[in-house]
Design an enzyme around this catalytic site. Structure first.
Site, PDB file in Angstrom:
ATOM      1  CB  CYS A  20      87.859  59.026  53.591  1.00 18.54           C
ATOM      2  SG  CYS A  20      87.565  59.707  51.950  1.00 18.54           S
ATOM      3  CG  ASN A  72      88.911  46.791  49.903  1.00 17.01           C
ATOM      4  OD1 ASN A  72      88.542  45.850  49.203  1.00 17.01           O
ATOM      5  ND2 ASN A  72      88.900  46.735  51.226  1.00 17.01           N
ATOM      6  CE1 TYR A 103      79.005  43.735  45.846  1.00 13.73           C
ATOM      7  CE2 TYR A 103      78.997  41.702  44.564  1.00 13.73           C
ATOM      8  CZ  TYR A 103      79.622  42.555  45.453  1.00 13.73           C
ATOM      9  OH  TYR A 103      80.871  42.245  45.944  1.00 13.73           O
ATOM     10  CE  LYS A 133      82.104  44.873  44.019  1.00 11.19           C
ATOM     11  NZ  LYS A 133      83.221  45.662  44.610  1.00 11.19           N
ATOM     12  CB  VAL A 172      85.850  37.843  50.899  1.00  8.00           C
ATOM     13  CG1 VAL A 172      86.998  38.091  51.879  1.00  8.00           C
ATOM     14  CG2 VAL A 172      86.370  37.750  49.470  1.00  8.00           C
TER      15      VAL A 172
END
Length: 206
Positions: free
Chosen positions: A6, A34, A94, A98, A129
Site C-alpha cells: 500500500c 509505522n 525528519y 516526528k 533502531v
C-alpha cells in the site's frame, strides 16, 4: 495473517487496505502507523510519508473504530522517534515530522477522548533502531552530510535497538488501557514516559 502492499500517500490505496482488513478479519481495532523514511534531500516526500501518512491512517481508522458510528473502539500507535522530542541537528526535517507526529498524537488522543469515540492514541519514540534507515546515514543526510560524525557519536552514546525491542513496547501501549496521549521513549536498556508541560493554568501541575 494478511500482507498487502500500500502506498500511504494514496488515499485510494490506503482505503482499499483498510477495507481488505475488514473483509478478512471482520473489523479493525488496532492500527500502527509505522511507515516512515529518512532522506533530508527529499524533505517534501518525507513530510508526506512520516507525518501526513500517519494523519491519513488515523482518520481512516476512525471511520472503522468510532463507537458512535458502530465501531468497537480501539487503539492507534504512531511511531515517532526520539528525534520528535529534541533537536536532531543532522536531520531537521525528519525531526520536524516526528515532532509533528507527537503533537498530533497528543491532540487527537484528547479530541477522541472528549468525543467519546472509544479510541486511544499513543506515540512511541525509539532512539536508533537497526533498520535500513540507519544503514546508509551519510547519503541520507543531504546538505548536512558533513555532520555525519555527530550523528555517529549520538548513535554510539544511545546504542541501537532491535525491532523486537520496539515491538514489545508497542504491545505495552496497545494492551495498557490506562495509556492515552502518551509518548513512550525507548533507548537501549531504558524506557520512560514523557512528562509534558500543561497549558491549563488552572492545574496545579507545572
Amino acid at each position: 495473517m494478511l500482507f498487502r502492499e500500500c502506498n500511504i500517500k494514496s488515499d485510494e490505496e490506503f482505503k482499499a487496505a483498510f477495507q481488505k482488513a475488514v473483509e478478512t478479519f471482520g473489523g479493525i481495532d488496532i492500527l500502527c502507523n509505522n511507515a516512515g523514511m529518512f532522506d533530508e534531500s527529499e524533505w517534501e516526500n518525507m513530510v508526506s510519508t512520516n507525518l501526513v501518512g500517519s494523519i491519513r491512517g488515523t482518520y481512516l481508522a476512525l471511520e472503522h473504530m468510532n463507537k458512535l458510528k458502530g465501531g468497537q473502539g480501539g487503539v492507534i500507535i504512531n511511531v515517532s522517534s526520539l528525534a520528535g522530542l529534541g533537536p536532531l541537528l543532522t536531520a531537521p526535517v525528519y525531526s520536524a515530522t516526528k515532532h509533528g507526529l507527537v503533537g498530533f498524537t497528543r491532540s487527537i488522543a484528547a479530541a477522541f477522548a472528549a468525543s467519546d469515540y472509544g479510541i486511544r492514541v499513543n506515540a512511541i519514540c525509539p532512539g536508533f533502531v537497526q533498520t535500513n534507515l540507519i544503514s546508509e546515514i551519510k547519503s541520507q543526510m543531504g546538505q548536512f552530510a558533513h555532520l555525519v560524525d555527530a550523528r555517529l557519536q549520538m548513535r554510539e552514546k544511545l546504542g541501537v535497538l532491535t525491532a523486537t525491542e520496539v515491538a514489545e513496547c508497542i504491545l505495552e501501549l496497545v494492551t495498557d488501557e490506562t495509556k492515552n496521549g502518551e509518548a513512550l521513549v525507548i533507548i537501549k536498556d531504558s524506557k520512560f514516559y514523557v512528562t509534558f508541560p500543561t497549558l491549563d493554568k488552572s492545574s496545579d501541575k507545572p
